[in-house]
Enzyme design. Structure first.
Site, short mmCIF file in Angstrom:
data_model
loop_
_atom_site.label_atom_id
_atom_site.label_comp_id
_atom_site.label_asym_id
_atom_site.label_seq_id
_atom_site.Cartn_x
_atom_site.Cartn_y
_atom_site.Cartn_z
N ASP A 113 0.86 -1.18 0.00
CA ASP A 113 0.00 0.00 0.00
C ASP A 113 0.89 1.23 0.00
O ASP A 113 1.73 1.41 0.90
CB ASP A 113 -0.89 -0.04 1.26
CG ASP A 113 -2.03 0.98 1.18
OD1 ASP A 113 -2.08 1.73 0.19
OD2 ASP A 113 -2.84 1.01 2.11
N ASP A 159 -3.24 2.53 -5.58
CA ASP A 159 -2.12 2.57 -4.64
C ASP A 159 -1.99 1.32 -3.79
O ASP A 159 -1.28 1.31 -2.81
CB ASP A 159 -2.27 3.79 -3.72
CG ASP A 159 -3.59 3.76 -2.95
OD1 ASP A 159 -4.48 2.97 -3.34
OD2 ASP A 159 -3.71 4.49 -1.97
N GLU A 160 -2.69 0.24 -4.16
CA GLU A 160 -2.81 -0.86 -3.24
C GLU A 160 -2.97 -2.17 -4.01
O GLU A 160 -3.70 -2.21 -5.00
CB GLU A 160 -4.07 -0.61 -2.39
CG GLU A 160 -4.19 -1.39 -1.15
CD GLU A 160 -5.55 -1.15 -0.50
OE1 GLU A 160 -5.90 -1.93 0.37
OE2 GLU A 160 -6.27 -0.19 -0.88
#
Lengths: 433, 378
Positions: free
Chosen positions: A12, A106-107
């Site tokens: 993350d 983002d993950e």
């Protein structure tokens, strides 16, 4: 097979959108940056850690963020730019495993069960991931590694910012037990309130509750919730795309005509492709030889850009499909060389490459009864015997080379057919490398 | 040619022959059945695809000698559709043939080829030594080995069954390169030594002949001999010949491991049911199932991205170290089906990359059987 150890990594990016802004605009570094909420009626998409000290959180209404942090820098989100950075990060993830399941820009979850041993264990693998992300993007990623998705995600969150937490199976309960129920997947504020009211405040209380008592509060979901609270989660990492081909190519420093030099380059490329196949847990059915000739092709007139730009050189590709899929470098090399010889190219070459396609997951492999001792074709028993034995040795060599190179570096060992004066493989970041 | 024969007899013999005839080939004569007057009261019926040949006899009343070759499928269809009773067959010099029901109005006329165009079939040397054995013994040898013949016709040495006849033992061995089966039976009669490679197609046809001989229940023996490039079998009034494969069978003795020290006994039905159940969740392409031996138990696990996972466990007699091996479930199931008379089987499994041996739970002095299965790397 069924019960082998799983290593799931949750990655993350720390304050992703805000970090990208701070990276690209040095004057924002050290200041509370809030992405989103510029319109006054929107919500916060991301808050830098500086902004978080004021209590600003993602998904918070913009007016609330402005109250908490009047001196914050509020920026409109630039999603195209974030997506480009996200793709760079994704490429880094895919250096480690083909099994990447993105959850957002983002993950992502990564199933690194296949590569964890080659890369020196979960801690080294996660460190490598963090280092590579920093090298490629100058951004910070937090990682959690655990036996499943649930625990990996919790571990990642617990470690933030700049986190790295590896949870071995025996530590799962130790880590989870004291956590408040709100942290559990599927427990929102409403359910949390009901659980707490019924006396369930921690994971441990959920994990050890009699199912009937838990069912009074959550109904049918009781067994699932209890299992999750015990850190049990069998969901697989599902990647959204499979690679169609894996290739290696490089431009020579000078144009080449000598077969020996080309063969040496093909060997290096074939080995590199095989290594990436093995790392990705794939085998390939088709081998393609790519050759760019040194001579410049005459441009056709009337093209949009007369005279300008790069000179165009003829690019040739020759493919052959194997009887059985392989991840063996020697087998790829043999086909690539045969393709080269069949192509009968008698002029200088600028670039040469090998690509493997028609990829499929490596499955259990049926062993041959007579491979070690004898037989094969009746009329050439001894020859077939030897060929089968050679193939088997070569096949076993690949993973051994991988292990040595993972530990001692790429130059530590290579097949004797690689001439030392070889070309360097191309430097771009690639899947499986 | 003019001859009268019983419909049932003609149908039975033509039926057997049309199975051998090469109905899809380029030479029409190989797709036909030869009818030839062969004696004062006998019609010879034959077919061949040049690899296999079969000849049968039908008793009848001969008016005029001669021969004719008729399309195998066409002839069988017409004979089947005749009413019960006698059929009169007559053919002209131009090979046009009429089949006529003696006791009814039904008749067919069809074109054929002169019998002279039919190839000469191989015959055994008069001095050849014959071995004789009951059809059910041969049938059992074939049933226990047929499944592991390689279907790959380009690998002729594996696309066939090895017949080794030495003294009073007849042994049949087959392998497709991944597994092997070996069945042996004690046979009566003259001791001789012979080694033959019988192609898959011949084995299949031979099993049909055995079935027929057994269903007739005459207690009649099958006679076998090797002569020239062919093997000959005589049973139930038929002579069947097959051109032997000219190749070298792999040195099978070398891959049969000695596992007498590390074997486990398991009930055949339980083992088969567990394997069958696990193969449902196995990878379609490889059929791989993982076996784990732990003291007192055998575990079965299968897994594939498409089919998920399966797990099962049975109780067995085992007290050795834990052992994990992957196998193609079908290979095991084929062997277990071939041993349908057995209550128990003995498994010799020594290592994850070593061949496994499967034997019947009880040994018999007159027959023996074993199968070898190579594992999968998992």
């Amino acid at each position: 097979m069924a019960h082998s150890e799983r290593f799931i990594l949750h990655a993350d990016m720390d304050a992703f959108f805000a970090s990208v802004e701070q990276r690209d605009r040095p004057e924002l570094r050290g200041r509370p940056v809030i992405v989103g909420g510029t319109s006054g009626r929107g919500v916060v998409s991301a808050a830098s850690y500086e902004a978080r000290t004021f209590g600003v959180r993602s998904a918070m209404p913009a007016f609330r963020a402005r109250e908490l942090c009047p001196e914050g820098v509020f920026l409109p989100p630039d999603l195209a730019r974030y997506a480009a950075v996200s793709a760079q990060v994704r490429a880094v993830f895919e250096e480690l495993t083909p099994l990447v399941e993105p959850l957002a820009l983002d993950e992502a979850f990564l199933d690194v069960s296949g590569s964890v041993r080659l890369l020196g264990g979960p801690l080294d693998l996660a460190r490598r991931l963090k280092r590579r992300v920093r090298e490629e993007t100058d951004l910070v990623v937090s990682c959690g590694v655990a036996p499943n998705k649930l625990v990996a995600k919790l571990a990642c969150t617990l470690g933030k910012p700049d986190g790295l937490l590896v949870v071995p199976p025996e530590a799962v309960r130790w880590l989870l037990d004291p956590l408040p129920v709100r942290r559990l997947w599927g427990v929102g504020p409403v359910l949390e309130e009901r659980l707490v009211a019924a006396g369930f405040t921690t994971f441990r209380e959920l994990a050890e509750a009699p199912i009937a008592r838990l069912a009074n509060v959550v109904g049918d979901r009781a067994p699932v919730l209890a299992r999750l609270a015990r850190g049990e989660d069998e969901r697989p990492v599902v990647n959204d795309r499979a690679p169609r081909s894996i290739g290696e190519e490089a431009t020579f420093e000078r144009d080449v005509v000598e077969r020996a030099v080309l063969a040496s380059a093909l060997t290096a490329h074939a080995e590199a492709v095989a290594r990436r196949l093995r790392r990705a847990g794939l085998v390939a059915r088709t081998v393609t030889l790519r050759v760019k000739l040194a001579r410049v092709q005459q441009r056709r007139r009337g093209r949009a850009d007369p005279g300008g730009g790069e000179p165009v050189r003829p690019l040739l590709a020759r493919s052959r499909t194997l009887p059985a899929p392989t991840d063996d470098g020697a087998a790829l090399r043999e086909v690539a060389l045969a393709l080269w010889d069949d192509a009968a190219i008698r002029e200088p070459v600028r670039l040469i490459g090998v690509a493997a396609s028609q990829l499929e997951p490596r499955a259990a492999e049926q062993l041959e009864l007579f491979a070690r001792r004898a037989a094969g074709r009746a009329n050439s028993g001894a020859e077939a015997d030897e060929a089968a034995a050679r193939r088997e040795r070569s096949r076993r060599l690949g993973p051994a080379l991988d292990a040595i190179q993972a530990r001692w570096g790429a130059g530590a060992i290579r097949r004797a057919v690689d001439a030392p004066a070889k070309v360097t493989p191309s430097g771009r970041s690639k899947r499986g490398e | 040619m003019q001859v009268t024969v019983a419909k049932e007899e003609l149908e039975r013999v033509v039926g057997r022959c049309q199975g051998v005839a090469d109905k899809k080939g380029a030479m029409p004569v190989l797709g036909s059945v030869l009818l030839e007057v062969d004696g004062p009261d006998r019609l010879r019926v034959a077919a061949t695809d040049l690899l296999l040949a079969v000849t049968g006899k039908v008793q009848g009343q001969v008016e005029r000698g001669g021969s004719v070759a008729l399309g195998a499928r066409e002839l069988l269809e017409r004979v089947k559709n005749m009413p019960a009773g006698q059929i009169a067959i007559s053919s002209t010099d131009g090979a046009t043939t009429t089949l006529r029901a003696v006791s009814a109005a039904r008749r067919y006329t069809l074109g054929g080829m002169p019998g002279e165009e039919f190839p000469t079939l191989p015959q055994p040397d008069e001095r050849a030594t014959w071995l004789s054995l009951p059809p059910d013994v041969l049938e059992r040898l074939l049933a226990r080995t047929h499944f592991s013949i390689s279907p790959d016709e380009t690998r002729t040495h594996l696309n066939s069954a090895l017949f080794e006849w030495s003294g009073d033992r007849l042994r049949v061995v087959t392998t497709d390169g991944h597994r092997l089966s070996k069945a042996e039976a004690k046979v009566e009669g003259a001791g001789a030594a012979s080694t033959m490679l019988i192609p898959l197609k011949g084995v299949t046809e031979l099993r049909r002949l055995c079935d027929e001989a057994r269903s007739r229940g005459e207690g009649e023996a099958i006679r076998v001999c090797q002569s020239g490039p062919c093997a000959f079998f005589q049973v139930a009034g038929f002579q069947f010949s097959v051109k032997l494969v000219d190749a070298t069978f792999p040195p099978y003795q070398q891959v049969i491991p000695d596992v007498s020290g590390q074997s486990v006994r398991a009930p055949r039905n339980l083992l088969r049911d567990a394997l069958k159940a696990m193969s449902v969740a196995a990878n379609d392409r490889t059929g791989g199932v993982k076996l784990t031996l732990v003291p007192g138990k055998m575990r079965f696990e299968s897994e594939s991205p498409e089919a998920g996972e399966g797990f099962d466990e049975i109780a067995i007699e085992y007290d050795g170290p834990e052992l994990v091996v992957g196998f193609n479930a079908r290979y095991f199931l084929d062997v277990l089906s071939a041993m349908e008379q057995e209550d128990e089987v003995v498994l010799g499994i020594t290592g994850e990359l070593d061949p496994a041996v499967i034997r019947p739970g009880t040994e018999s002095p007159t027959s023996s059987y074993l199968a070898v299965v190579m594992p999968m790397r998992i």
